[in-house]
Scaffold this motif. Structure first.
Motif, mmCIF file in Angstrom:
data_model
loop_
_atom_site.group_PDB
_atom_site.id
_atom_site.type_symbol
_atom_site.label_atom_id
_atom_site.label_comp_id
_atom_site.label_asym_id
_atom_site.label_seq_id
_atom_site.Cartn_x
_atom_site.Cartn_y
_atom_site.Cartn_z
ATOM 1 N N SER A 10 42.384 -11.440 52.169
ATOM 2 C CA SER A 10 41.482 -11.371 51.132
ATOM 3 C C SER A 10 40.323 -12.400 51.467
ATOM 4 N N SER A 11 40.870 -13.594 51.964
ATOM 5 C CA SER A 11 39.966 -14.716 51.929
ATOM 6 C C SER A 11 38.871 -14.616 53.272
ATOM 7 N N ARG A 12 39.771 -13.937 54.420
ATOM 8 C CA ARG A 12 38.897 -13.820 55.452
ATOM 9 C C ARG A 12 37.806 -12.667 55.127
ATOM 10 N N ALA A 13 38.175 -11.552 54.463
ATOM 11 C CA ALA A 13 37.185 -10.385 54.152
ATOM 12 C C ALA A 13 35.932 -10.958 53.161
ATOM 13 N N ALA A 14 36.454 -11.781 52.348
ATOM 14 C CA ALA A 14 35.413 -12.589 51.412
ATOM 15 C C ALA A 14 34.358 -13.519 52.449
ATOM 16 N N ALA A 15 35.075 -14.251 53.338
ATOM 17 C CA ALA A 15 34.098 -15.010 54.355
ATOM 18 C C ALA A 15 33.217 -13.966 55.054
ATOM 19 N N ALA A 16 33.707 -12.760 55.420
ATOM 20 C CA ALA A 16 32.847 -12.036 56.450
ATOM 21 C C ALA A 16 32.003 -11.280 55.396
ATOM 22 N N SER A 17 32.186 -10.995 54.290
ATOM 23 C CA SER A 17 31.222 -10.337 53.354
ATOM 24 C C SER A 17 30.048 -11.533 52.992
ATOM 25 N N ASP A 18 30.449 -12.781 52.937
ATOM 26 C CA ASP A 18 29.321 -13.822 52.557
ATOM 27 C C ASP A 18 28.425 -13.910 53.737
ATOM 28 N N ALA A 19 29.157 -13.829 55.038
ATOM 29 C CA ALA A 19 28.267 -13.949 56.073
ATOM 30 C C ALA A 19 27.409 -12.646 56.383
ATOM 31 N N GLN A 20 28.026 -11.716 55.920
ATOM 32 C CA GLN A 20 27.028 -10.569 56.009
ATOM 33 C C GLN A 20 25.867 -10.497 54.879
ATOM 34 N N GLU A 21 26.014 -11.052 53.783
ATOM 35 C CA GLU A 21 24.886 -11.160 52.897
ATOM 36 C C GLU A 21 23.785 -12.200 53.362
ATOM 37 N N SER A 22 24.436 -13.294 53.829
ATOM 38 C CA SER A 22 23.435 -14.276 54.462
ATOM 39 C C SER A 22 22.851 -13.854 55.474
ATOM 40 N N THR A 23 23.340 -13.171 56.154
ATOM 41 C CA THR A 23 22.459 -12.485 57.503
ATOM 42 C C THR A 23 21.583 -11.499 56.802
ATOM 43 N N ALA A 24 21.868 -10.648 55.952
ATOM 44 C CA ALA A 24 20.849 -10.002 55.426
ATOM 45 C C ALA A 24 19.993 -10.467 54.475
ATOM 46 N N GLY A 25 20.344 -11.442 54.019
ATOM 47 C CA GLY A 25 18.968 -12.161 53.196
ATOM 48 C C GLY A 25 18.135 -12.962 54.102
ATOM 49 N N THR A 26 18.635 -13.376 55.205
ATOM 50 C CA THR A 26 17.782 -13.896 56.071
ATOM 51 C C THR A 26 16.839 -12.810 56.915
ATOM 52 N N LYS A 27 17.547 -11.786 57.088
ATOM 53 C CA LYS A 27 16.476 -10.561 57.617
ATOM 54 C C LYS A 27 15.527 -10.100 56.779
ATOM 55 N N ALA A 28 16.008 -10.175 55.344
ATOM 56 C CA ALA A 28 15.073 -9.614 54.375
ATOM 57 C C ALA A 28 13.773 -10.664 54.207
ATOM 58 N N ALA A 29 14.116 -12.019 54.117
ATOM 59 C CA ALA A 29 13.007 -12.970 54.362
ATOM 60 C C ALA A 29 12.014 -12.849 55.519
#
Length: 277
Positions: A14-33
């Motif tokens: 679960s911890s790894r999945a949460a970290a992967a999700s956070d990384a994906q959100e961060s990447t998506a946010g950077t791309k959107a910006a």
């Protein structure tokens, strides 16, 4: 022990999945910006092209959107008016300048931090000299654009004034305490020095070592105002270091200071004591 391991495994997963999700959100946010900034710049380029060929007054928002290949509603998702369109980077630059202030090292003089912060503004202009020169020409010719630019500059000045004021006790208002005044004047001086160098560089067609010119201008500001603004930052939960305790014994001046006291503050205290002794 087997039972414990079987229970801990899902937690790790679960911890790894949460970290992967956070990384994906961060990447998506950077791309959107990045996409947002790209569109803002494309709209700005279209606006500048039309302002230069048709004139500011004759250009409409619909024409700017059409030239950029987008719908009118897309334009208004990025800008509130056509005069705002030729300054696509100020919001992002203000964010970067604020970030410089937020992560400044504790030992750095606050005025030096402010000077580093406003360098982010110069980087914005220096990144595209030709565009900056043309934008400067337009702002000189069109009062509405000039007013928009002045409003943008005022935002930087407010940011730096708040930062410098944070190094003073804003509640300590009494006769003889000029700290709030000094903070505002120093912030204005930094912005004025930047604008002076920027205008000179733009009038020269964007040629020359603008960073060296800016460093020279900041050295003048630092020399003029630096000694009046406390160096370093007070750490949370600790009292500020007293610069020096001075007393006279006959013709002898005795000064006691903490080892972490700013040297310029110590020297200023001694100089004042010598004048009044």
């Amino acid at each position: 022990m087997k039972y414990v391991r079987s229970m801990s495994q899902p937690a790790k997963t679960s911890s790894r999945a949460a970290a992967a999700s956070d990384a994906q959100e961060s990447t998506a946010g950077t791309k959107a910006a990045a996409q947002r900034l790209k569109m803002r710049r494309e709209l700005a380029a279209a606006a500048m092209e039309l302002f230069a060929t048709k004139g500011y007054e004759a250009t409409t928002v619909d024409e700017i959107a059409a030239t950029a290949g987008v719908a009118r509603r897309t334009f208004f998702r990025h800008f509130r008016s056509k005069e705002e369109a030729i300054f696509p980077d100020h919001d992002d630059t203000l964010t970067r300048a604020e970030a410089v202030l937020d992560v400044a090292p504790a030992h750095e003089h606050p005025l030096d931090t402010v000077c580093r912060g406003i360098k982010e503004v110069m980087k914005m202009y220096a990144a595209s000299p030709a565009v900056s020169v043309e934008r400067y020409r337009l702002t000189r010719e069109v009062p509405a654009l000039r007013e928009r630019e002045i409003a943008s500059v005022a935002r930087y000045e407010r940011l730096f004034t708040r930062y410098l004021l944070a190094h003073f006790d804003e509640q300590d208002h009494h006769d003889g305490n000029d700290d709030p005044l000094l903070a505002e004047v120093a912030a204005s001086a930094v912005v004025t020095a930047h604008n002076h160098v920027l205008r000179r560089w733009l009038r020269a067609g964007g040629q020359g070592d603008v960073e060296a010119q800016l460093d020279h201008a900041f050295s003048i500001v630092r020399k003029t105002f630096g000694s009046g603004i406390g160096a370093g930052r007070t750490l949370t939960g600790t009292a500020p270091a007293a610069p020096a305790a001075v007393r006279t014994q006959g013709e002898v001046l005795v000064a006691v200071a903490r080892t972490d006291a700013p040297l310029d503050e110590v020297m200023r205290t001694i100089e004042e004591a010598l004048r009044t002794a």
